[in-house]
Scaffold this active site. Structure first.
Site, PDB file in Angstrom:
ATOM      1  N   HIS A 122      -6.050  -8.007  -7.241  1.00  0.00           N
ATOM      2  CA  HIS A 122      -4.880  -7.428  -7.902  1.00  0.00           C
ATOM      3  C   HIS A 122      -4.929  -5.914  -7.728  1.00  0.00           C
ATOM      4  O   HIS A 122      -5.898  -5.263  -8.120  1.00  0.00           O
ATOM      5  CB  HIS A 122      -4.850  -7.791  -9.386  1.00  0.00           C
ATOM      6  CG  HIS A 122      -3.642  -7.253 -10.088  1.00  0.00           C
ATOM      7  ND1 HIS A 122      -2.454  -7.963 -10.182  1.00  0.00           N
ATOM      8  CD2 HIS A 122      -3.419  -6.075 -10.730  1.00  0.00           C
ATOM      9  CE1 HIS A 122      -1.564  -7.239 -10.843  1.00  0.00           C
ATOM     10  NE2 HIS A 122      -2.130  -6.088 -11.191  1.00  0.00           N
ATOM     11  N   CYS A 123      -3.888  -5.360  -7.114  1.00  0.00           N
ATOM     12  CA  CYS A 123      -3.821  -3.921  -6.858  1.00  0.00           C
ATOM     13  C   CYS A 123      -3.057  -3.250  -8.003  1.00  0.00           C
ATOM     14  O   CYS A 123      -1.869  -3.528  -8.203  1.00  0.00           O
ATOM     15  CB  CYS A 123      -3.134  -3.650  -5.518  1.00  0.00           C
ATOM     16  SG  CYS A 123      -2.914  -1.891  -5.156  1.00  0.00           S
ATOM     17  N   PHE A 124      -3.731  -2.367  -8.724  1.00  0.00           N
ATOM     18  CA  PHE A 124      -3.083  -1.702  -9.851  1.00  0.00           C
ATOM     19  C   PHE A 124      -2.079  -0.642  -9.383  1.00  0.00           C
ATOM     20  O   PHE A 124      -1.112  -0.360 -10.094  1.00  0.00           O
ATOM     21  CB  PHE A 124      -4.138  -1.063 -10.759  1.00  0.00           C
ATOM     22  CG  PHE A 124      -4.942  -2.056 -11.535  1.00  0.00           C
ATOM     23  CD1 PHE A 124      -4.449  -2.608 -12.697  1.00  0.00           C
ATOM     24  CD2 PHE A 124      -6.190  -2.464 -11.087  1.00  0.00           C
ATOM     25  CE1 PHE A 124      -5.179  -3.541 -13.421  1.00  0.00           C
ATOM     26  CE2 PHE A 124      -6.931  -3.395 -11.789  1.00  0.00           C
ATOM     27  CZ  PHE A 124      -6.428  -3.929 -12.961  1.00  0.00           C
TER      28      PHE A 124
END
Length: 275
Positions: A122-124
């Site tokens: 998951h890329c913030f």
């Protein structure tokens, strides 16, 4: 969980703010400073070439950034009838595959509240999960963001070198620039705009090196046919030639995606979906 959700909102806004500041500094400060005498400036001057290069890198970085967000991984939970809310969380609490599912590397993301195949992480900074549909655009985003930051770093050092009449020929000059600038700023010998540019130099260096390292690590995983989620969970992946692993992510017409921000073209995932 509350901190992660807050970071999922703040990180994209932070990235867009840094991008806007970088664009303003390049267009209105760094590039105009390269025009010493407009009457004698050739058509293909260093300033024009640098401006065209920066716009190319920025357009690709922001374009792929948008495509990463738009090309969200599909929610497999809908097709597998996994339920909603607490039922999904209960089924995927251990991060394993759903009961009766044979899909590889499926994972439930609590931030996105969906189950994705070929889940990587998951890329913030995009507020989105990275999977089969947007992996290629994510790699291009990291690559061009790194190049844009390093390009801005070089332009900023040239500006500071001219503004402060200093030379960066000695490698230690850049390392000692920040502490000397802080002392000069509080003594009134350094303008606030120049101090801001110096701070941005170190920020561009950090972001550029981080994105470059992350891009290299991600490419290594792609060559091995593995995702970060599989690596973290210790999953064994089927050995395949590295060319097939690259073709699965980048497709046959990979050069088109390298030059302009486009969706996945000719990828194995998209062909399987069409079937």
């Amino acid at each position: 969980m509350l901190v992660l959700r807050l970071l999922n909102v703040v990180a994209p806004a932070y990235f867009l703010c840094i991008s806007l500041v970088t664009f303003v500094l390049q267009i209105f400060l760094f590039i105009p400073s390269m025009f010493r005498d407009p009457s004698t400036t050739p058509l293909l001057s260093p300033a024009l070439l640098h401006g065209a290069l920066f716009l190319f890198l920025s357009a690709n970085a922001l374009g792929n950034y948008v495509l990463v967000i738009q090309s969200s991984p599909e929610d497999l939970g809908k097709g597998l009838n996994l339920g909603k809310g607490a039922e999904v969380v209960a089924d995927w609490l251990d991060g394993s595959r759903s009961p009766g599912s044979a899909l590889p590397s499926t994972h439930f993301c609590r931030l996105c509240a969906r189950v994705t195949q070929r889940h990587d992480h998951h890329c913030f900074f995009t507020g989105n999960c990275i999977g089969s549909r947007n992996m290629r655009n994510f790699i291009m985003f990291c690559l061009y963001t790194s190049l844009a930051c390093l390009d801005s770093l070089v332009a900023g050092m040239a500006y500071i070198s001219a503004a402060l009449s200093m030379s960066f020929a000695n490698p230690l000059a850049f390392l000692t620039l920040l502490p000397h600038s802080i002392s000069q700023f509080f003594s009134g010998a350094l303008l606030s705009s120049e101090m801001f540019v110096i701070l941005m130099l170190y920020l561009w260096l950090g972001i550029g090196l981080a994105c470059a390292g992350f891009c290299c690590h991600q490419m290594l995983l792609i060559l091995r046919g593995q995702t970060r989620y599989q690596l973290r969970k210790g999953m064994v992946v089927r050995a395949r030639p590295w060319r097939e692993n690259l073709r699965e992510v980048f497709g046959k017409r990979w050069l088109l995606g390298l030059l302009i921000p486009v969706l996945n073209v000719g990828s194995d995932y998209r062909r399987q979906k069409e079937k």
